[in-house]
Design a protein around this motif. Structure first.
Motif, PDB file in Angstrom:
ATOM      1  N   VAL A  38       7.150 -32.836  -9.866  1.00  0.00           N
ATOM      2  CA  VAL A  38       8.059 -32.703 -11.012  1.00  0.00           C
ATOM      3  C   VAL A  38       8.167 -31.242 -11.457  1.00  0.00           C
ATOM      4  O   VAL A  38       9.263 -30.722 -11.689  1.00  0.00           O
ATOM      5  CB  VAL A  38       7.543 -33.504 -12.238  1.00  0.00           C
ATOM      6  CG1 VAL A  38       8.573 -33.487 -13.333  1.00  0.00           C
ATOM      7  CG2 VAL A  38       7.193 -34.901 -11.864  1.00  0.00           C
ATOM      8  N   SER A  66      10.339 -29.190  -9.322  1.00  0.00           N
ATOM      9  CA  SER A  66      11.767 -29.470  -9.540  1.00  0.00           C
ATOM     10  C   SER A  66      12.260 -28.743 -10.789  1.00  0.00           C
ATOM     11  O   SER A  66      13.338 -28.146 -10.780  1.00  0.00           O
ATOM     12  CB  SER A  66      12.023 -30.967  -9.724  1.00  0.00           C
ATOM     13  OG  SER A  66      11.314 -31.689  -8.786  1.00  0.00           O
ATOM     14  N   PHE A 120      11.392 -36.299  -5.550  1.00  0.00           N
ATOM     15  CA  PHE A 120      12.263 -35.515  -6.439  1.00  0.00           C
ATOM     16  C   PHE A 120      13.208 -34.568  -5.698  1.00  0.00           C
ATOM     17  O   PHE A 120      14.042 -33.925  -6.330  1.00  0.00           O
ATOM     18  CB  PHE A 120      11.420 -34.713  -7.453  1.00  0.00           C
ATOM     19  CG  PHE A 120      10.772 -35.593  -8.484  1.00  0.00           C
ATOM     20  CD1 PHE A 120      11.516 -36.117  -9.536  1.00  0.00           C
ATOM     21  CD2 PHE A 120       9.437 -35.944  -8.388  1.00  0.00           C
ATOM     22  CE1 PHE A 120      10.935 -36.962 -10.479  1.00  0.00           C
ATOM     23  CE2 PHE A 120       8.842 -36.787  -9.322  1.00  0.00           C
ATOM     24  CZ  PHE A 120       9.599 -37.297 -10.365  1.00  0.00           C
ATOM     25  N   VAL A 137      14.686 -37.098 -14.714  1.00  0.00           N
ATOM     26  CA  VAL A 137      13.244 -36.956 -14.464  1.00  0.00           C
ATOM     27  C   VAL A 137      12.460 -37.930 -15.344  1.00  0.00           C
ATOM     28  O   VAL A 137      11.581 -38.668 -14.874  1.00  0.00           O
ATOM     29  CB  VAL A 137      12.781 -35.502 -14.759  1.00  0.00           C
ATOM     30  CG1 VAL A 137      11.262 -35.415 -14.787  1.00  0.00           C
ATOM     31  CG2 VAL A 137      13.337 -34.543 -13.714  1.00  0.00           C
TER      32      VAL A 137
END
Ligand code: KG4
Ligand code: ZN
Length: 330
Positions: free
Chosen positions: A164, A167, A211, A241
């Protein structure tokens, strides 16, 4: 006094050192950040990271001792991150800890960085009610785990590609916001509207994450609509997300029925995720445990606290001053 552990963390771009007591009290915690060095590259430049650690490590350790009014004689052991992380960065912490341990006659224990994050919610005082489902969201990792107690951990899932944090950082770079992207993307997102329906990879089943598709979708959207308001892109990205993180966490809570839900790692500093987690826990009737913001991102205190776990389990037997650095052990 001999009930303090020195924790050293150099796995990525923070030279972090802390002195922590057996019950998790943090006597000092010093973080020397490299953000200014990496900002111009839009991401971490490993060669510069390792060199910056070399310059910072001894002054950072010295400052941690001075702030706690302690000397090396006062510590019981040294805990140091042994991985995962950038090898050049890790080696600075490992070799420094090894050398200091030999010189001071103190045991040195290698700690898994992820285990450190998973323990970070218990810093300063115990907060986590076990068993717990713990979501670790950092620059390098995205992991759902089940903690039976503070040391017995089962990894439930991880990401098949990007984390995450990565990203966030990449989207931050695409939007021209600099490094690290997380805090700035978050801030910008608050000013925008969720106008774009970005993909939610693998949301419909299982606990595994992915992701890279979302990141590519943001890149394609920016290519086709370069004039689109950046704050709306950020808001739509953060919405996708959060949707994935909360949906998967909810699934894990339903499957494992823990006493508490915990979020740790750098992305746990996001106010949006903290808010969404609050709602999730209210709906699932489970208690929410979030580490204070300063323990969400990389720090030496979480490494020291995890070292205490090993010490309490008798992983080393003083006075054998031996560097223990298994590579793959979690
Ligand atoms: O845990 P951490 O300090 O380092 C790693 O172990 O990777 O996490 C760093 C990550 C970065 O990707 C950064 O962009 C992200 O945490 N981050 C955030 C926020 N603050 C840091 N992401 C979203 N919102 C934030 N407020
Ligand atoms: Zn980390």
């Amino acid at each position: 006094m001999n009930e303090v552990i020195l924790g050293i963390e150099t796995s990525c771009d923070d030279t972090a050192v802390a002195l922590v007591t057996e019950n998790g009290e943090v006597l000092s915690s010093v973080v020397s950040s490299q953000i200014d060095i990496h900002n111009e590259f839009g991401g971490i430049y490993p060669e510069y990271a390792a060199r910056a650690h070399v310059n910072a490590i001894l002054p950072t350790i010295d400052l941690a001792f001075r702030r706690a009014s302690l000397t090396p004689k006062d510590i019981k052991a040294i805990g140091v991150t042994r991985g995962p992380g950038l090898i050049g960065s890790l080696l600075v912490g490992l070799t420094t800890a090894g050398g200091l341990g030999l010189g001071w006659g103190k045991p040195v224990i290698g700690v898994n960085h992820l285990r450190g994050h998973l323990r970070s919610a218990d810093l300063e005082h115990s907060r986590v009610e076990y068993p717990a489902v713990v979501l670790l969201v950092s620059g390098g990792h995205t992991i759902l785990s089940y903690m039976y107690n503070s040391v017995d951990i089962k990894i439930l899932s991880s990401t098949k590609d990007d984390s995450v944090g990565e990203s966030y950082d990449k989207v931050g770079r695409m939007l021209g916001l600099g490094y690290p992207g997380g805090p700035v993307v978050d801030k910008l997102a608050k000013q925008g509207q969720k106008t774009i329906d970005f993909p939610r990879p693998m949301i419909h089943k299982g606990l595994e994450f992915s992701f890279s598709g979302l990141k590519s979708a943001v890149a394609r959207f920016l290519e086709s609509s370069p004039e689109y308001p950046k704050e709306d892109i950020a808001a739509s990205f953060v919405d996708a997300v959060l949707d994935v993180l909360i949906t998967k966490s909810k699934r894990a809570l339903k499957m494992y029925r823990p006493k508490s839900f915990v979020i740790v790692g750098g992305v746990a500093a996001s106010p949006q995720i903290r808010e969404a987690a609050q709602e999730l826990c209210e709906s699932q009737k489970v208690s929410l445990c979030l580490p204070p913001l300063k323990w969400a991102t990389d720090n030496g205190a979480m490494i020291a606290l995890t070292t205490w776990d090993y010490v309490k389990q008798g992983v080393y037997k003083p006075p054998v001053h031996q560097l223990k650095l298994p590579i793959n052990e979690f």
